[in-house]
Design a protein around this motif. Sequence first.
Motif, PDB file in Angstrom:
ATOM      1  N   ILE A 182     -25.481 -29.877 -16.784  1.00 24.02           N
ATOM      2  CA  ILE A 182     -24.805 -29.059 -17.782  1.00 24.02           C
ATOM      3  C   ILE A 182     -25.842 -28.549 -18.766  1.00 24.02           C
ATOM      4  CG2 ILE A 182     -23.237 -29.137 -19.778  1.00 24.02           C
ATOM      5  CD1 ILE A 182     -21.476 -31.030 -18.170  1.00 24.02           C
ATOM      6  N   ASP A 183     -25.783 -27.256 -19.075  1.00 21.64           N
ATOM      7  CA  ASP A 183     -26.639 -26.675 -20.111  1.00 21.64           C
ATOM      8  C   ASP A 183     -25.744 -26.044 -21.170  1.00 21.64           C
ATOM      9  OD1 ASP A 183     -29.410 -27.088 -19.267  1.00 21.64           O
ATOM     10  OD2 ASP A 183     -28.848 -25.905 -17.524  1.00 21.64           O
ATOM     11  N   CYS A 184     -26.031 -26.352 -22.431  1.00 26.13           N
ATOM     12  CA  CYS A 184     -25.180 -25.922 -23.529  1.00 26.13           C
ATOM     13  C   CYS A 184     -25.935 -24.977 -24.463  1.00 26.13           C
ATOM     14  CB  CYS A 184     -24.691 -27.121 -24.340  1.00 26.13           C
ATOM     15  SG  CYS A 184     -23.723 -28.305 -23.381  1.00 26.13           S
ATOM     16  N   VAL A 185     -25.324 -23.837 -24.767  1.00 22.85           N
ATOM     17  CA  VAL A 185     -25.850 -22.914 -25.760  1.00 22.85           C
ATOM     18  C   VAL A 185     -25.025 -23.115 -27.026  1.00 22.85           C
ATOM     19  CG1 VAL A 185     -26.400 -20.517 -26.310  1.00 22.85           C
ATOM     20  CG2 VAL A 185     -26.453 -21.300 -23.925  1.00 22.85           C
ATOM     21  N   ILE A 186     -25.640 -23.693 -28.046  1.00 20.41           N
ATOM     22  CA  ILE A 186     -24.936 -24.012 -29.288  1.00 20.41           C
ATOM     23  C   ILE A 186     -25.248 -22.940 -30.320  1.00 20.41           C
ATOM     24  CG2 ILE A 186     -24.567 -25.746 -31.078  1.00 20.41           C
ATOM     25  CD1 ILE A 186     -25.592 -27.860 -29.128  1.00 20.41           C
ATOM     26  N   GLU A 233     -16.660 -23.674 -24.625  1.00 18.83           N
ATOM     27  CA  GLU A 233     -16.152 -22.776 -23.588  1.00 18.83           C
ATOM     28  C   GLU A 233     -17.118 -22.753 -22.400  1.00 18.83           C
ATOM     29  OE1 GLU A 233     -13.384 -19.529 -22.430  1.00 18.83           O
ATOM     30  OE2 GLU A 233     -13.348 -20.750 -24.247  1.00 18.83           O
ATOM     31  N   GLN A 234     -16.583 -23.002 -21.215  1.00 21.34           N
ATOM     32  CA  GLN A 234     -17.391 -22.856 -19.998  1.00 21.34           C
ATOM     33  C   GLN A 234     -17.491 -21.367 -19.681  1.00 21.34           C
ATOM     34  OE1 GLN A 234     -16.787 -23.793 -15.317  1.00 21.34           O
ATOM     35  NE2 GLN A 234     -16.268 -25.478 -16.698  1.00 21.34           N
ATOM     36  N   PHE A 235     -18.722 -20.858 -19.474  1.00 25.64           N
ATOM     37  CA  PHE A 235     -18.855 -19.412 -19.320  1.00 25.64           C
ATOM     38  C   PHE A 235     -19.504 -18.960 -18.018  1.00 25.64           C
ATOM     39  CE2 PHE A 235     -22.858 -20.708 -21.227  1.00 25.64           C
ATOM     40  CZ  PHE A 235     -23.815 -19.868 -20.663  1.00 25.64           C
ATOM     41  N   TYR A 236     -20.206 -19.837 -17.299  1.00 28.01           N
ATOM     42  CA  TYR A 236     -20.873 -19.379 -16.077  1.00 28.01           C
ATOM     43  C   TYR A 236     -21.415 -20.590 -15.319  1.00 28.01           C
ATOM     44  CZ  TYR A 236     -23.190 -15.732 -13.279  1.00 28.01           C
ATOM     45  OH  TYR A 236     -23.556 -14.868 -12.282  1.00 28.01           O
ATOM     46  N   VAL A 237     -21.590 -20.396 -14.016  1.00 27.78           N
ATOM     47  CA  VAL A 237     -22.244 -21.418 -13.182  1.00 27.78           C
ATOM     48  C   VAL A 237     -23.539 -20.819 -12.646  1.00 27.78           C
ATOM     49  CG1 VAL A 237     -22.084 -22.829 -11.111  1.00 27.78           C
ATOM     50  CG2 VAL A 237     -20.065 -22.527 -12.552  1.00 27.78           C
ATOM     51  N   ILE A 274     -23.784 -25.988 -14.865  1.00 31.01           N
ATOM     52  CA  ILE A 274     -22.599 -25.396 -15.483  1.00 31.01           C
ATOM     53  C   ILE A 274     -22.938 -25.038 -16.927  1.00 31.01           C
ATOM     54  CG2 ILE A 274     -20.179 -25.748 -16.090  1.00 31.01           C
ATOM     55  CD1 ILE A 274     -20.057 -27.847 -13.869  1.00 31.01           C
ATOM     56  N   GLY A 275     -22.765 -23.768 -17.274  1.00 30.66           N
ATOM     57  CA  GLY A 275     -23.099 -23.311 -18.618  1.00 30.66           C
ATOM     58  C   GLY A 275     -21.901 -23.364 -19.555  1.00 30.66           C
ATOM     59  N   TYR A 276     -22.113 -23.930 -20.734  1.00 29.51           N
ATOM     60  CA  TYR A 276     -21.110 -23.949 -21.796  1.00 29.51           C
ATOM     61  C   TYR A 276     -21.722 -23.325 -23.048  1.00 29.51           C
ATOM     62  CZ  TYR A 276     -17.917 -27.219 -19.424  1.00 29.51           C
ATOM     63  OH  TYR A 276     -17.035 -27.795 -18.561  1.00 29.51           O
ATOM     64  N   TYR A 277     -20.911 -22.605 -23.808  1.00 26.92           N
ATOM     65  CA  TYR A 277     -21.364 -22.244 -25.140  1.00 26.92           C
ATOM     66  C   TYR A 277     -20.458 -22.924 -26.157  1.00 26.92           C
ATOM     67  CZ  TYR A 277     -17.789 -18.512 -25.665  1.00 26.92           C
ATOM     68  OH  TYR A 277     -16.619 -17.806 -25.766  1.00 26.92           O
ATOM     69  N   ALA A 278     -21.044 -23.272 -27.290  1.00 28.96           N
ATOM     70  CA  ALA A 278     -20.316 -23.945 -28.358  1.00 28.96           C
ATOM     71  C   ALA A 278     -20.511 -23.178 -29.656  1.00 28.96           C
ATOM     72  CB  ALA A 278     -20.821 -25.385 -28.519  1.00 28.96           C
ATOM     73  N   ILE A 306     -29.875 -18.175 -19.274  1.00 30.86           N
ATOM     74  CA  ILE A 306     -28.611 -18.823 -19.634  1.00 30.86           C
ATOM     75  C   ILE A 306     -28.192 -18.432 -21.047  1.00 30.86           C
ATOM     76  CG2 ILE A 306     -27.505 -21.056 -20.059  1.00 30.86           C
ATOM     77  CD1 ILE A 306     -29.244 -22.218 -17.825  1.00 30.86           C
ATOM     78  N   THR A 307     -29.156 -18.413 -21.975  1.00 31.20           N
ATOM     79  CA  THR A 307     -28.861 -18.039 -23.357  1.00 31.20           C
ATOM     80  C   THR A 307     -28.377 -16.603 -23.445  1.00 31.20           C
ATOM     81  OG1 THR A 307     -30.568 -19.578 -24.145  1.00 31.20           O
ATOM     82  CG2 THR A 307     -29.810 -17.901 -25.697  1.00 31.20           C
ATOM     83  N   GLN A 308     -29.027 -15.695 -22.716  1.00 31.14           N
ATOM     84  CA  GLN A 308     -28.624 -14.293 -22.730  1.00 31.14           C
ATOM     85  C   GLN A 308     -27.217 -14.118 -22.160  1.00 31.14           C
ATOM     86  OE1 GLN A 308     -30.057 -11.724 -24.159  1.00 31.14           O
ATOM     87  NE2 GLN A 308     -28.454 -10.324 -23.448  1.00 31.14           N
ATOM     88  N   LYS A 309     -26.900 -14.845 -21.102  1.00 30.59           N
ATOM     89  CA  LYS A 309     -25.568 -14.766 -20.508  1.00 30.59           C
ATOM     90  C   LYS A 309     -24.516 -15.283 -21.480  1.00 30.59           C
ATOM     91  CE  LYS A 309     -22.773 -13.970 -17.039  1.00 30.59           C
ATOM     92  NZ  LYS A 309     -22.547 -12.604 -16.496  1.00 30.59           N
ATOM     93  N   ALA A 310     -24.838 -16.339 -22.210  1.00 27.74           N
ATOM     94  CA  ALA A 310     -23.907 -16.876 -23.203  1.00 27.74           C
ATOM     95  C   ALA A 310     -23.657 -15.863 -24.319  1.00 27.74           C
ATOM     96  CB  ALA A 310     -24.455 -18.176 -23.784  1.00 27.74           C
TER      97      ALA A 310
END
Length: 237
Positions: A19-23, A77-81, A117-121, A157-161
């Motif tokens: 899991i990678d999280c963009v906070i 929020e889950q935003f992308y795989v 699995i990408g999540y943003y917070a 991943i950050t850009q997609k978030a």
Amino acid sequence: MESEQIIIDEEKFIPHLSIDCVIFGFHGEQLKVLLPKVKNLDLWSLPGGYVLKDEDIEKAAQRILEERTGVTDIYLEQFYVFGKANRSTGETLKKILLKNNVKINNTSWVFERFVSIGYYALVDFSKVNTKIGIYDEACEWHDIHQLPNLAFDHAEITQKALETLRFMLDDKLIGLNLLPETFTMKELQILYETILDKPLRRDNFQRKILSMGILERVEKKFTGAAHKAPYLYKFIK
């Protein structure tokens, strides 16, 4: 004396899944991202981790975020795989572990292909108490437009978030989590302009936001001149 070796307990986690999280936080009219800095390397990364074998995916993401921010009430929020065949992370991971004296079998699944699995917070910047992990020497906020050297495919991943955040800006009421409980219309507009990275016409923006029926006007903001004090608003939950 040699530093203590840390052994990764591979048996606890689901192999090949991370899991990678963009906070995101908002402060000083800047959209910021929380990034840990890897020990002994000029390299930063997104907060992330593995999923325990008896753990729900969503619970794993919440655990990772709480460990990094000290905040439990987080919009997530889950935003992308991310699963490209060539998104190998093995060599970079080996370098990180070697620099930090981590003992692990070179044939371990942690060096093989991963699906992430990408999540943003979205968090209230003022409530975050940043924490550093065992492989970090710092954990700091960075302006979304001035990111440091990121490991793996974390820049992508950050850009997609960010793209997802912009796309869902109205529907998800993102200001509810990035602004304090009460705010002025100007502060809300600055938040929108910062995320969208473009100016907005004041009258059009105010008309649009008020037509959405998502705000409640609460009181005047004291400025020393009552007739000029802007109204404060809060989101209707």
